[in-house]
Write a protein that holds these residues in place. Structure first.
Motif, PDB file in Angstrom:
ATOM      1  N   GLU A   1      -6.549  -4.179 -13.459  1.00 25.15           N
ATOM      2  CA  GLU A   1      -5.618  -4.706 -14.980  1.00 25.15           C
ATOM      3  C   GLU A   1      -4.241  -4.145 -15.053  1.00 25.15           C
ATOM      4  O   GLU A   1      -4.389  -2.849 -14.398  1.00 25.15           O
ATOM      5  CB  GLU A   1      -6.649  -4.163 -15.991  1.00 25.15           C
ATOM      6  N   GLU A   2      -3.352  -4.546 -15.435  1.00 26.59           N
ATOM      7  CA  GLU A   2      -2.051  -4.049 -15.396  1.00 26.59           C
ATOM      8  C   GLU A   2      -2.319  -2.669 -16.220  1.00 26.59           C
ATOM      9  O   GLU A   2      -2.587  -2.633 -17.260  1.00 26.59           O
ATOM     10  CB  GLU A   2      -1.268  -4.986 -16.256  1.00 26.59           C
ATOM     11  N   GLY A   3      -1.305  -1.610 -15.687  1.00 22.75           N
ATOM     12  CA  GLY A   3      -1.190  -0.311 -16.103  1.00 22.75           C
ATOM     13  C   GLY A   3      -2.361   0.452 -15.528  1.00 22.75           C
ATOM     14  O   GLY A   3      -2.211   1.869 -15.752  1.00 22.75           O
ATOM     15  N   MET A   4      -3.520   0.041 -14.968  1.00 21.11           N
ATOM     16  CA  MET A   4      -4.600   1.001 -14.546  1.00 21.11           C
ATOM     17  C   MET A   4      -4.049   1.908 -13.450  1.00 21.11           C
ATOM     18  O   MET A   4      -4.262   2.975 -13.277  1.00 21.11           O
ATOM     19  CB  MET A   4      -5.804   0.158 -14.362  1.00 21.11           C
ATOM     20  N   ALA A   5      -3.344   1.089 -12.534  1.00 22.97           N
ATOM     21  CA  ALA A   5      -3.122   1.865 -11.176  1.00 22.97           C
ATOM     22  C   ALA A   5      -1.600   2.412 -11.062  1.00 22.97           C
ATOM     23  O   ALA A   5      -0.625   2.185 -11.846  1.00 22.97           O
ATOM     24  CB  ALA A   5      -3.183   1.072 -10.085  1.00 22.97           C
ATOM     25  N   ILE A   6      -1.469   3.628 -10.129  1.00 22.74           N
ATOM     26  CA  ILE A   6      -0.091   3.879  -9.882  1.00 22.74           C
ATOM     27  C   ILE A   6       0.293   3.411  -8.196  1.00 22.74           C
ATOM     28  O   ILE A   6      -0.650   3.394  -7.615  1.00 22.74           O
ATOM     29  CB  ILE A   6      -0.103   5.341  -9.978  1.00 22.74           C
ATOM     30  N   GLU A   7       1.490   3.178  -8.361  1.00 24.37           N
ATOM     31  CA  GLU A   7       2.023   2.456  -6.973  1.00 24.37           C
ATOM     32  C   GLU A   7       3.167   3.416  -6.464  1.00 24.37           C
ATOM     33  O   GLU A   7       3.958   3.698  -7.193  1.00 24.37           O
ATOM     34  CB  GLU A   7       2.248   1.004  -6.987  1.00 24.37           C
ATOM     35  N   MET A   8       2.998   3.719  -5.228  1.00 21.85           N
ATOM     36  CA  MET A   8       4.032   4.604  -4.452  1.00 21.85           C
ATOM     37  C   MET A   8       4.334   4.192  -3.188  1.00 21.85           C
ATOM     38  O   MET A   8       3.314   3.572  -2.375  1.00 21.85           O
ATOM     39  CB  MET A   8       3.610   5.938  -4.624  1.00 21.85           C
ATOM     40  N   ASP A   9       5.665   4.082  -2.799  1.00 21.23           N
ATOM     41  CA  ASP A   9       6.083   3.980  -1.305  1.00 21.23           C
ATOM     42  C   ASP A   9       6.155   5.057  -0.744  1.00 21.23           C
ATOM     43  O   ASP A   9       6.455   6.201  -1.287  1.00 21.23           O
ATOM     44  CB  ASP A   9       7.434   3.311  -1.544  1.00 21.23           C
ATOM     45  N   PHE A  10       5.621   5.191   0.713  1.00 19.19           N
ATOM     46  CA  PHE A  10       5.497   6.288   1.208  1.00 19.19           C
ATOM     47  C   PHE A  10       7.055   6.256   1.940  1.00 19.19           C
ATOM     48  O   PHE A  10       7.454   5.484   2.811  1.00 19.19           O
ATOM     49  CB  PHE A  10       4.484   6.111   2.546  1.00 19.19           C
ATOM     50  N   ARG A  11       7.651   7.760   2.040  1.00 17.02           N
ATOM     51  CA  ARG A  11       8.706   7.870   2.833  1.00 17.02           C
ATOM     52  C   ARG A  11       8.630   8.777   4.130  1.00 17.02           C
ATOM     53  O   ARG A  11       7.324   9.418   4.049  1.00 17.02           O
ATOM     54  CB  ARG A  11       9.856   8.663   1.859  1.00 17.02           C
TER      55      ARG A  11
END
Length: 364
Positions: free
Chosen positions: A270-280
């Protein structure tokens, strides 16, 4: 594996600690990113260089062989975040663009020793594994290995107390790391379907063969939720519960179990449940497998092998005094660092020096 009517809902109350979070709220804070100082980076580079020169056996080297000073308090902070906080931290600031992959691996392994005890990730005994696509298979192929494909990965838990990823090189496009709070998913299930919530504390069969083609058995068993002395832990990934149904002798899921798994997955996405991150390049993500589930979006690679998306992975056993039910997760079946299980001989292709393990195996 039917539900236990004697199990009262009072035994599994909502989780109110920092482990229960929503990604859309956490994202705004940036509190989950730890920036290394110049002094800390210099210490790790010096220790990593010494590690390469001494080239110790990865099965026996100890944290005290490479003591931390500038980073000592940082490791305690990361451990607190992982054990008792939100369940993860992203460490940023290493200059991997200046390092060989062997030096990056050495620094990473040293930090891993201070965060826990590395465990073997497959039957070949790999203590550092590689998330590096060597196959165009998709995850609907039962022979696909999740660390060796570019396909998206659904939310799941890994086979250790802590899973850590270090980014050497990002993809050309995609490949974001996505995390979701197991406690928050549970709270939502409890709110919407309190009748189904207790099923999560009962054992399920999990597909071991699909996770490791050389596994000594087809399945292992574990509940999804552990609650001991008021401490909540989660081990999840419905894909492997569903594929385990294909093996002879595995009890069929009840309609209620299927219903709670479907609700679990629905809430997870569901929208807003997860956090998304790009790896540098240089980023290290430390993650408690008891607190957060992780996934990955599909990615597209550069055509040259040396530019492909390349992450290093550690599985750590960490004695943080966290009580869990017996046999929870895959802890009952993983191999310790020092030797293969049951006194077996080392695999003929086993490597236990940092130079060898810093190169990905060409598995598909």
């Amino acid at each position: 594996m039917s539900s236990n009517p004697a199990l009262s809902l009072e035994a599994i109350p909502p989780v109110t600690t920092a482990a229960a979070w929503r990604g859309d709220e956490l994202e705004k804070t940036g509190e989950w990113i730890y920036m290394l100082s110049a002094e800390q980076v210099a210490e790790l580079e010096e220790l990593g260089t010494r590690f390469l020169e001494e080239n110790p056996d990865l099965r026996t080297v100890q944290a005290e062989d490479y003591p931390l000073v500038a980073c000592a308090d940082a490791v305690k902070v990361w451990g607190g975040d992982v054990d008792y906080g939100r369940g993860f931290v992203l460490v940023r600031g290493l200059r991997t663009h200046l390092y060989s992959d062997a030096l990056s691996s050495a620094i990473y392994y040293i930090l891993g020793l201070h965060m826990g005890d590395p465990i073997r990730q497959n039957e070949m005994g790999d203590l550092i594994d590689h998330v590096y696509a060597t196959s165009d298979k998709t995850m609907d192929d039962p022979t696909a290995l999740s660390a060796k494909v570019r396909d998206k990965l659904v939310y799941h838990s890994d086979s250790s107390d802590i899973v850590a990823l270090m980014c050497l090189r990002p993809s050309k496009e995609g490949g974001a790391s996505c995390l979701v709070s197991g406690a928050q998913i549970y709270n939502e299930i409890l709110k919407r379907r309190p009748d189904l919530a207790p099923l999560l504390l009962e054992p399920f069969h999990w597909d071991w063969r699909r996770q490791d083609h050389n596994a000594p058995a087809d399945t292992y068993t574990s509940p999804i939720v552990s609650l001991v002395d008021g401490v909540f832990s989660m081990y999840a990934g419905s894909l492997y519960i569903l594929t385990a149904q294909e093996y002879e002798g595995v009890p069929k899921l009840t309609p209620e179990q299927i219903e709670v798994l479907e609700l679990f997955d629905k809430i997870t996405y569901e929208e807003g449940m997860a956090i998304e991150m790009d790896f540098r390049p240089g980023d290290i993500q430390w993650l408690s497998n008891y607190a957060a589930l992780h996934a990955r979006t599909t990615f597209w690679d550069w055509p040259e092998p040396q530019r492909r998306r390349h992450l290093l992975r550690l599985w750590l056993s960490r004695d943080a005094g966290r009580p869990v039910v017996s046999g929870f997760g895959k802890n009952g079946v993983v191999q310790v660092r020092s030797a293969p299980r049951d006194g077996a001989a080392e695999h003929p292709d086993a490597h236990f020096d940092v130079y060898s393990v810093s190169v990905p195996r060409l598995l598909s």
